[in-house]
Scaffold this motif. Sequence first.
Motif: not given
Length: 375
Positions: A1, A5-6, A9, A13, A119-124
């Motif tokens: 991860m 970058q996150l 993003e 968002y 949004y965060i949980k979709e990526r992490v």
Amino acid sequence: MNVAQLQQEIRDYAMAIGIDKIGFTTAAPFREMKNRLRRQQELGFQSGFEEKDIEKRTNPALLLDEAESILSIAVAYPSKMENPPKGTKSERRGIFCRASWGVDYHTVLREKLSLLEDYIKERVPQAHCRSMVDTGELVDRAVAERAGIGWSAKNCSIITPEFGSYVYLGEMITNIPFAPDRPMEDECGDCTLCLDACPTGALIQGGQLNAQRCIAFLTQTKQSVPEEFRAKIGNRVYGCDTCQTICPKNKRKFNLHQNAFQPEPELVKPLLKPMLTLSNRQFKETYGHMSGSWRGKNPIQRNAIIALAHFKDESAVPDLIGLMEKDPRPMIRGTAAWALGQIGNSEGLEAVQRALPNEENEEVCSEMRKAIETV
């Protein structure tokens, strides 16, 4: 991860879903705030609406396991109303503070924080998050200050360069180690306009508020308003904006871009007399979507009575007599009797004298006797 970058993003968002500012800080304890809260508690300056456990209010690790970071968000609300309705001598109006314009901000900010969490949980997928708005344990202003949203001002608000102090705050604790943003320099300088303008002297010194004297608190309490503050309340039916409207940093900060917070003029500057006889159902149907409705109709109706006394509105005397004689709530009967004394016309005072022998509540009797003595 890639955390950097996150983080970018998430910033992008947040802007896309209507969050006006977002900042990041660590989940380290708020030690200075802890000391300040203890001092406020010792002095009896708290409102009583807060979380009572100071440890929970200042240590994010007690609220989320493996807490690493806190995201702070700010959403601006308008300070200006287009075409505000004007009261007349026989149709006086009250005012809800700007923080009660439009849809209840708790609802709006919780929705935005929920979208951010998703949004965060979709990526992490292993991310843990805990969000809160105003009624949560953490002190919103302390988080926002440390996350660089704005500086903590003398009027006890967070002031942002972009939107002034007209911002709602919320936060999210997470177990992701985001890089912290830099706190902002205090820009209040030597200015003391907010301290000087506070109607009740509730701002003791820069950054210290005695909530028990603050009109915003007094308009929300469910007890009778102490007599020394009634004249200061004026026509405010909920909240107080004085320490914000006087602030030079709020000059020309109108913040008209958030649709959810656009004021409904007839609701935020309501006619006072019709408010006196609203049923619980009518109150909820009319005002229930506004944050100023959270304490129910009783404090709002009491404040409307105080506002009618402020205007010395003789056209309200029959309504006030009806409340004093028939309302089941002692607070309302007592405040109505006081208001009749303030208005001071013979019809009202004679009604107070007639009602006194039949009143059984001693506090109401005291208000009635004082009303008669004002002549």
